[in-house]
Design a protein around this motif. Structure first.
Motif, PDB file in Angstrom:
ATOM      1  N   SER A 235      58.224 -72.629 101.257  1.00 26.88           N
ATOM      2  CA  SER A 235      58.422 -72.514  99.672  1.00 26.88           C
ATOM      3  C   SER A 235      59.493 -71.843  99.114  1.00 26.88           C
ATOM      4  CB  SER A 235      57.009 -71.953  99.121  1.00 26.88           C
ATOM      5  OG  SER A 235      55.882 -72.598  99.315  1.00 26.88           O
ATOM      6  N   ARG A 236      59.888 -70.727  99.800  1.00 26.50           N
ATOM      7  CA  ARG A 236      61.255 -70.170  99.246  1.00 26.50           C
ATOM      8  C   ARG A 236      62.380 -70.833  99.517  1.00 26.50           C
ATOM      9  NH1 ARG A 236      62.374 -64.050 101.240  1.00 26.50           N
ATOM     10  NH2 ARG A 236      60.428 -63.638  99.868  1.00 26.50           N
ATOM     11  N   GLN A 237      62.604 -71.424 100.504  1.00 25.79           N
ATOM     12  CA  GLN A 237      63.796 -72.329 100.703  1.00 25.79           C
ATOM     13  C   GLN A 237      63.733 -73.667  99.665  1.00 25.79           C
ATOM     14  OE1 GLN A 237      64.449 -73.615 104.571  1.00 25.79           O
ATOM     15  NE2 GLN A 237      65.976 -75.288 104.010  1.00 25.79           N
ATOM     16  N   GLY A 238      62.350 -73.863  99.747  1.00 20.55           N
ATOM     17  CA  GLY A 238      62.430 -75.173  98.921  1.00 20.55           C
ATOM     18  C   GLY A 238      62.492 -75.038  97.360  1.00 20.55           C
ATOM     19  N   GLU A 239      62.167 -73.853  96.815  1.00 23.87           N
ATOM     20  CA  GLU A 239      62.462 -73.445  95.433  1.00 23.87           C
ATOM     21  C   GLU A 239      63.822 -73.606  95.349  1.00 23.87           C
ATOM     22  OE1 GLU A 239      60.765 -73.484  92.830  1.00 23.87           O
ATOM     23  OE2 GLU A 239      58.846 -72.720  93.833  1.00 23.87           O
ATOM     24  N   GLU A 240      64.876 -72.971  96.292  1.00 23.98           N
ATOM     25  CA  GLU A 240      66.134 -72.848  96.204  1.00 23.98           C
ATOM     26  C   GLU A 240      66.869 -74.305  95.978  1.00 23.98           C
ATOM     27  OE1 GLU A 240      67.537 -70.499  99.403  1.00 23.98           O
ATOM     28  OE2 GLU A 240      67.014 -68.734  98.907  1.00 23.98           O
ATOM     29  N   GLU A 241      66.083 -75.123  96.920  1.00 29.24           N
ATOM     30  CA  GLU A 241      66.854 -76.374  96.815  1.00 29.24           C
ATOM     31  C   GLU A 241      66.398 -77.470  95.793  1.00 29.24           C
ATOM     32  OE1 GLU A 241      66.887 -78.927 100.557  1.00 29.24           O
ATOM     33  OE2 GLU A 241      65.986 -77.357 101.660  1.00 29.24           O
ATOM     34  N   LYS A 242      65.244 -76.917  95.278  1.00 30.91           N
ATOM     35  CA  LYS A 242      64.932 -77.506  93.991  1.00 30.91           C
ATOM     36  C   LYS A 242      65.677 -77.141  92.835  1.00 30.91           C
ATOM     37  CE  LYS A 242      60.717 -77.932  90.984  1.00 30.91           C
ATOM     38  NZ  LYS A 242      59.555 -77.655  90.588  1.00 30.91           N
ATOM     39  N   ARG A 243      66.160 -75.969  92.875  1.00 31.46           N
ATOM     40  CA  ARG A 243      67.078 -75.617  91.704  1.00 31.46           C
ATOM     41  C   ARG A 243      68.465 -76.263  91.787  1.00 31.46           C
ATOM     42  NH1 ARG A 243      64.273 -70.498  92.581  1.00 31.46           N
ATOM     43  NH2 ARG A 243      65.638 -69.866  93.988  1.00 31.46           N
ATOM     44  N   PHE A 244      68.948 -76.600  93.156  1.00 38.45           N
ATOM     45  CA  PHE A 244      70.075 -77.036  93.208  1.00 38.45           C
ATOM     46  C   PHE A 244      70.077 -78.431  92.986  1.00 38.45           C
ATOM     47  CE2 PHE A 244      72.158 -80.188  96.236  1.00 38.45           C
ATOM     48  CZ  PHE A 244      73.419 -80.011  95.651  1.00 38.45           C
ATOM     49  N   PHE A 245      68.992 -79.216  93.263  1.00 41.30           N
ATOM     50  CA  PHE A 245      68.808 -80.803  92.921  1.00 41.30           C
ATOM     51  C   PHE A 245      68.500 -80.999  91.507  1.00 41.30           C
ATOM     52  CE2 PHE A 245      67.532 -81.164  97.408  1.00 41.30           C
ATOM     53  CZ  PHE A 245      68.468 -82.029  98.131  1.00 41.30           C
ATOM     54  N   GLU A 246      67.989 -80.040  90.878  1.00 40.83           N
ATOM     55  CA  GLU A 246      67.798 -79.983  89.546  1.00 40.83           C
ATOM     56  C   GLU A 246      69.038 -80.044  88.713  1.00 40.83           C
ATOM     57  OE1 GLU A 246      65.222 -76.935  88.636  1.00 40.83           O
ATOM     58  OE2 GLU A 246      63.583 -78.094  88.947  1.00 40.83           O
ATOM     59  N   GLN A 247      70.098 -79.372  89.151  1.00 45.06           N
ATOM     60  CA  GLN A 247      71.691 -79.599  88.951  1.00 45.06           C
ATOM     61  C   GLN A 247      72.243 -80.666  89.015  1.00 45.06           C
ATOM     62  OE1 GLN A 247      74.153 -75.951  89.817  1.00 45.06           O
ATOM     63  NE2 GLN A 247      72.435 -75.118  90.962  1.00 45.06           N
ATOM     64  N   CYS A 248      71.689 -81.572  89.829  1.00 47.94           N
ATOM     65  CA  CYS A 248      72.390 -83.072  90.133  1.00 47.94           C
ATOM     66  C   CYS A 248      71.920 -84.024  89.081  1.00 47.94           C
ATOM     67  CB  CYS A 248      71.912 -83.177  91.452  1.00 47.94           C
ATOM     68  SG  CYS A 248      72.642 -82.105  92.900  1.00 47.94           S
ATOM     69  N   CYS A 249      71.084 -83.705  88.250  1.00 45.22           N
ATOM     70  CA  CYS A 249      70.218 -84.712  87.393  1.00 45.22           C
ATOM     71  C   CYS A 249      71.361 -85.640  86.752  1.00 45.22           C
ATOM     72  CB  CYS A 249      69.419 -84.109  86.804  1.00 45.22           C
ATOM     73  SG  CYS A 249      70.006 -83.106  85.277  1.00 45.22           S
ATOM     74  N   HIS A 250      72.530 -84.999  86.418  1.00 46.37           N
ATOM     75  CA  HIS A 250      73.393 -85.849  85.685  1.00 46.37           C
ATOM     76  C   HIS A 250      74.610 -86.297  86.207  1.00 46.37           C
ATOM     77  CE1 HIS A 250      71.155 -84.561  81.801  1.00 46.37           C
ATOM     78  NE2 HIS A 250      71.382 -83.316  82.331  1.00 46.37           N
ATOM     79  N   CYS A 251      74.643 -86.202  87.700  1.00 48.72           N
ATOM     80  CA  CYS A 251      75.776 -86.756  88.495  1.00 48.72           C
ATOM     81  C   CYS A 251      75.453 -88.049  89.095  1.00 48.72           C
ATOM     82  CB  CYS A 251      75.625 -85.590  90.003  1.00 48.72           C
ATOM     83  SG  CYS A 251      76.394 -84.038  89.347  1.00 48.72           S
ATOM     84  N   GLU A 252      76.503 -88.905  89.082  1.00 46.29           N
ATOM     85  CA  GLU A 252      75.852 -90.410  89.402  1.00 46.29           C
ATOM     86  C   GLU A 252      75.818 -90.424  90.831  1.00 46.29           C
ATOM     87  OE1 GLU A 252      77.934 -94.814  88.506  1.00 46.29           O
ATOM     88  OE2 GLU A 252      79.152 -93.009  88.033  1.00 46.29           O
ATOM     89  N   HIS A 253      76.377 -89.929  91.618  1.00 44.95           N
ATOM     90  CA  HIS A 253      76.065 -90.239  92.991  1.00 44.95           C
ATOM     91  C   HIS A 253      75.914 -89.113  94.041  1.00 44.95           C
ATOM     92  CE1 HIS A 253      77.817 -94.281  92.565  1.00 44.95           C
ATOM     93  NE2 HIS A 253      78.755 -93.989  91.911  1.00 44.95           N
TER      94      HIS A 253
ATOM     95  N   CYS B   4      54.331 -74.217 101.584  1.00 48.90           N
ATOM     96  CA  CYS B   4      55.209 -75.352 101.776  1.00 48.90           C
ATOM     97  C   CYS B   4      55.517 -76.091 100.554  1.00 48.90           C
ATOM     98  CB  CYS B   4      54.768 -76.447 102.847  1.00 48.90           C
ATOM     99  SG  CYS B   4      54.518 -75.785 104.509  1.00 48.90           S
ATOM    100  N   MET B   5      56.720 -76.582 100.474  1.00 48.18           N
ATOM    101  CA  MET B   5      57.254 -77.311  99.178  1.00 48.18           C
ATOM    102  C   MET B   5      57.719 -78.733  99.907  1.00 48.18           C
ATOM    103  SD  MET B   5      58.312 -77.326  96.144  1.00 48.18           S
ATOM    104  CE  MET B   5      58.785 -75.802  95.363  1.00 48.18           C
ATOM    105  N   TYR B   6      57.102 -79.550  99.133  1.00 45.79           N
ATOM    106  CA  TYR B   6      57.511 -80.958  99.199  1.00 45.79           C
ATOM    107  C   TYR B   6      58.525 -81.788  98.275  1.00 45.79           C
ATOM    108  CZ  TYR B   6      53.265 -80.134 102.492  1.00 45.79           C
ATOM    109  OH  TYR B   6      52.196 -80.051 103.351  1.00 45.79           O
ATOM    110  N   LEU B   7      59.623 -81.599  98.648  1.00 44.54           N
ATOM    111  CA  LEU B   7      60.523 -82.593  97.825  1.00 44.54           C
ATOM    112  C   LEU B   7      60.602 -83.931  98.006  1.00 44.54           C
ATOM    113  CD1 LEU B   7      63.438 -79.888  98.604  1.00 44.54           C
ATOM    114  CD2 LEU B   7      61.862 -79.804  96.774  1.00 44.54           C
ATOM    115  N   CYS B   8      60.287 -84.678  96.923  1.00 41.50           N
ATOM    116  CA  CYS B   8      60.108 -85.891  96.679  1.00 41.50           C
ATOM    117  C   CYS B   8      61.560 -86.779  96.004  1.00 41.50           C
ATOM    118  CB  CYS B   8      59.008 -86.503  96.126  1.00 41.50           C
ATOM    119  SG  CYS B   8      57.466 -85.760  96.707  1.00 41.50           S
ATOM    120  N   PHE B   9      62.098 -87.603  96.810  1.00 40.76           N
ATOM    121  CA  PHE B   9      63.402 -88.367  96.365  1.00 40.76           C
ATOM    122  C   PHE B   9      63.313 -89.639  96.119  1.00 40.76           C
ATOM    123  CE2 PHE B   9      64.679 -84.625  98.932  1.00 40.76           C
ATOM    124  CZ  PHE B   9      65.330 -83.904  98.158  1.00 40.76           C
ATOM    125  N   PRO B  10      64.069 -90.444  95.232  1.00 40.47           N
ATOM    126  CA  PRO B  10      63.732 -91.927  95.136  1.00 40.47           C
ATOM    127  C   PRO B  10      64.039 -92.387  96.567  1.00 40.47           C
ATOM    128  CG  PRO B  10      65.039 -90.983  93.445  1.00 40.47           C
ATOM    129  CD  PRO B  10      64.738 -90.006  94.293  1.00 40.47           C
TER     130      PRO B  10
END
Length: 710
Positions: free
Chosen positions: A392-410, A423-429
């Motif tokens: 969960s702790r690492q997942g929260e950090e990763e989630k915050r990072f991926f949230e910053q990527c929302c406006h990036c094209e690639h 546990c944190m379950y991170l779901c990607f397209p």
């Protein structure tokens, strides 16, 4: 042997004077140990009364946490700042709200604290007091003007994610502080129907999991207070769960009964997954709640309840359901085709098997469902996803990072996330394959240059967010069904650039290896690839080789500049660039010296170019016959003096320009496309001219492909 902590406190500079960091640590420890004499001694020795230790804690905040009013008063007298903030934005006053010490709250208010001042997450001292059930603090703060119904204000970014907006009452309800709830509602008039940014009211918070396990009796008492004060029982949580469903999840028939007493409750209301309260009770084998719901008229013809009871091997539940006309309905595979072609069979199988849901997520950590190491197939709310599981702790950090990527094209974006049991379950397209698989698939159409353009752009986007990647592996570039490439960071090796700018160079070196890997079709592992593996007859060989060398040599152009490298130019752009140079240098005296400047390290690769070019071209260009290609038609019959081209680069550029501007039909018929011909005969010319100009300080602007004159 002295304790380690004590030895650390004795660290000093060569002169024997303790550093500010050591003094800060000792002062914080003295305050924490409530040692007034040592606090005074350290302050006399020069310890900064507003120094900070790990987490941003100041001595004043630590004193407030210790509950020592005298120490708080002492530090204030010594100049402690009331408004200093911890890393989470909390002040001494919000910390006092957590501790609930009324005397300290009064002392801080008297010295100028703002009663409704929030931390970075929007928590005020009043909210903190409610969260921790500090009744006396709540009464005091209310008497001094604290806003009872203030909603938690958070950042714009978090608000977009529907975070924040909760009130002190919601906090007290969620943490099951019955006395605080009574105080807030009955004496302070807290509004029971305010909604947070996830559209949840106090009733939903009372039924949601808090930081500790809820006691059904306490929850029931809180719910009754809210019901008595007109709370909206139709409110739902962020997953569409009604209060009745949440009560069923708590396995409390008493709570279910209390809610059903409100006629407006829909007993068959379902959440976003289609689960009703009865379905929840049957799934959890809660016979009492299931029986109560059946008696109250809950539908038994939805959710295949008999199948659930059979799966749980609960004959008593099955018998109960049959009493209320439930029947077993055989499941038939739905007529459905996954969007993914690569993962079609695995997704079909996952869709058909039973798996316990993790929020809206259905996944199976089994080798046949694995996409790549640590990544598995899944469905989130019916959408095909790739699932990564972390703590969960690492997942929260990763989630915050991926949230910053929302406006990036690639950069790979986060679709949704779920948490369960630490546990944190991170779901990607869902993607079809990674870059390594794409290169090694003989059936895939490959456009290396287009792929590398996107790879460069993706890394530029990551750097623009302030991170270096540090793991540019082919598996970290994924390709979706439409062929679009995204950069991911599955191993969480990214590093902040600030203060470590040299790490950008390590990314560029890795990018150089990746360029070679792509251009050689992934035939060797990334670690083994060398420039020698790049075939000399491969397209754009000289440009590609120069690009790789530039990346590995920490070129001053950096990633931004190298993204415009001649490797990425089309053949026509290269040809236009070469022939345009003559127009820019023709009026410069001693123009040949431009390519002989002391800064220019390149050697002209075609010192005998007049012997390499087609003889017919050279003959026509040097000895015009019937038509002068350099003059308008009205002068075409006039005699033209022969012109002799010399074997230097300037004359080669001159010939290319003259030939293209005044096309000769015979030459065109013989060589076809001019750009194709010249770049084939002189493949190293573009890089030579480009680098020679770039290295010449006076004429480096000629190498800029964005120059309007081109």
């Amino acid at each position: 042997m002295e304790p380690v902590a004590h030895r650390e406190q004795e660290v000093s500079t060569p002169s024997g004077v303790k550093t500010a960091e050591v003094l800060a640590s000792e002062l914080n420890a003295a305050v924490k140990n409530r040692n007034r004499e040592l606090v005074l001694e350290l302050l006399d020795k020069g310890a900064d009364v507003n120094s900070k230790v790990v987490g941003g804690w100041t001595p004043l905040q630590t004193a407030v946490q210790s509950g020592e009013e005298d120490l708080v008063r002492l530090l204030l007298e010594k100049g402690a700042c009331l408004h200093a903030r911890k890393d989470n934005g909390g002040t001494a006053f919000t910390e006092a709200g957590i501790m609930g010490n009324v005397n300290i709250l009064k002392l801080l208010l008297d010295h100028g604290s703002n009663i409704n001042d929030p931390d970075s997450n929007g928590f005020t001292a009043f909210m903190e007091a409610a969260w921790y059930g500090r009744e006396e603090a709540l009464k005091f703060l209310y008497s001094k003007g604290a806003d009872v119904n203030l909603r938690r204000v958070t950042s714009e970014e978090k608000a977009k994610l529907h975070k924040g907006g909760a009130t002190a009452l919601m906090d007290a309800c969620r943490e099951s502080h019955l006395s605080a709830v009574k105080l807030l509602v009955q004496e302070m008039g807290a509004d029971v129907n305010i909604r947070d940014n996830k559209d949840r009211n106090a009733l939903i918070h009372a039924l949601k999991k808090g930081t500790k396990k809820k006691r059904p009796k306490t929850a029931l008492s809180i719910v009754r207070i809210l019901l008595d004060h007109g709370v909206d029982v139709k409110s739902k949580d962020e997953c569409g769960k009604s209060a009745l469903i949440l009560a069923a999840e708590m396995e409390s028939p008493e709570l279910v009964t209390a809610l059903l007493e409100k006629d407006e409750i829909d007993i068959d209301d379902a959440d976003e997954e289609g689960n009703t309260a009865l379905m929840v009770a049957v799934e959890r084998e809660d016979h009492s709640t299931a029986e109560l719901l059946c008696e109250k008229g809950a539908r038994t013809d939805v959710g295949n309840l008999i199948a659930v009871a059979n799966r749980n091997r609960s004959l008593s539940m099955e018998n109960l359901l049959r009493e209320y006309n439930a029947t077993f309905v055989p499941e038939t595979p739905r007529d459905w085709e996954p969007k993914s072609k690569r993962w079609r069979d695995q997704l079909k199988k996952l869709d058909q098997i039973y798996r316990p849901m993790i929020g809206k997520l259905k996944t199976f950590h089994y080798i046949e469902q694995r996409i790549q190491e640590g990544i598995y197939l899944g469905f989130h709310g019916g959408t095909e996803v790739a699932v990564k599981v972390t703590r969960s702790r690492q997942g929260e950090e990763e989630k915050r990072f991926f949230e910053q990527c929302c406006h990036c094209e690639h950069l790979l974006k986060l679709f949704q996330s779920e948490k369960e049991k630490g546990c944190m379950y991170l779901c990607f397209p869902l993607w079809e394959k990674n870059l390594q698989e794409h290169l090694q698939d003989p059936e895939d159409q490959k456009d290396y240059k287009a792929a590398l353009k996107i790879i460069f752009q993706a890394l530029r986007e990551l750097h623009s967010l302030g991170f270096t990647h540090q793991d540019l592996q082919p598996r970290n570039f994924v390709i979706d069904l439409g062929g679009k490439i995204y950069l991911a960071d599955f191993d969480n090796k990214r590093t902040l650039i600030e203060g470590q700018e040299e790490l950008v160079n390590s990314d560029l070196e890795a990018l150089g290896r990746l360029v070679l890997y792509v251009l050689t079709g992934g035939k060797k592992p990334l670690e083994q690839i060398r420039t020698e593996d790049l075939a000399a007859d491969s397209p754009d060989y000289t440009e590609a080789l120069d690009l790789v060398r530039s990346l590995s040599s920490h070129d001053e152009r950096g990633l931004e500049g190298l993204s415009k490298h001649p490797y990425f130019w089309s053949k026509q752009i290269r040809f236009n660039f070469l022939k345009s140079i003559w127009n820019q240098i023709k009026d410069i005296p001693n123009r040949k010296t431009i390519f002989q400047d002391s800064n220019v390290t390149e050697t002209f690769p075609y010192p005998q170019w007049t012997n390499e070019i087609d003889k017919y071209i050279l003959d026509v260009m040097e000895n015009p016959r019937n038509v002068n290609p350099f003059k308008p038609k009205k002068y075409s019959n006039q005699a033209t003096k022969p012109f002799k081209y010399s074997n230097d680069v300037v004359d080669l550029l001159r010939l290319m320009r003259n030939l293209d501007e005044h096309k000769d039909k015979g030459i065109s018929d013989k060589i076809g496309d001019y750009a194709e011909y010249f770049l084939k005969v002189f493949p190293a010319l573009t890089i030579y001219v480009y680098n020679s100009l770039r290295q010449n300080p006076r004429y480096s602007h000629f190498a800029n492909i964005q120059n309007p004159s081109l």
